[in-house]
Design a protein around this motif. Structure first.
Motif: not given
Length: 153
Positions: A57-72
């Motif tokens: 549904k895409g109505d929450g966060q996902n692990p790849e978003q969190l990884f991308a944010m942490g990496y940035a």
């Protein structure tokens, strides 16, 4: 990946000595459609959801978003640290780091694979960008492997 397995496939894993900080996180529920929490410092709670592109549904966060944010954030911090150590702090004062984390099938193994693209904006000094990449723990872990210990609680 255990250190023993990593050595058996020829990786030299990075180990952590004199750890200065340990983050804690807990995942519960239905995995990619569950919850993640961290009670460190100010704490954080997120509801996870499978991305639309993977059938969710895409109505929450996902692990790849969190990884991308942490990496940035980590890459930017590492670049700023190196700039400060080399007297080039001014060169990164307007820096922005964009990351893209792509998930898909790996070429030679089962499961999933990750590919990361990093774009640095506002910094012209390529040597400084490369030094930040070498200093960033995320970059180092992906390039050299990291010790991962899995146990039963």
């Amino acid at each position: 990946m255990s250190a023993l397995f990593a050595r058996s496939i020829g990786l030299t894993c990075l180990t952590c000595h004199d750890g200065q900080y340990t983050a804690h996180a807990t995942a519960s529920g239905q995995g990619r459609n569950g919850q993640v929490t961290s009670d460190d410092d100010c704490g954080l709670q997120l509801r996870l959801a499978m991305p639309r592109s993977l059938g969710g549904k895409g109505d929450g966060q996902n692990p790849e978003q969190l990884f991308a944010m942490g990496y940035a954030a980590c890459f930017l911090g590492a670049m700023q640290l190196v700039a400060g150590q080399t007297g080039k702090s001014e060169a990164v004062k307007n820096a922005t780091v964009h990351t893209q984390v792509h998930m898909g099938q790996p070429e030679s193994m089962d499961g999933f694979g990750l590919e990361v693209h990093i774009q640095v904006e506002g910094v012209d000094d390529m040597e400084l960008i490369e030094a930040g990449h070498k200093a960033c723990p995320y970059s180092r872990a992906l390039a050299k492997g990291a010790v991962v210990n899995v146990t039963k609680k």
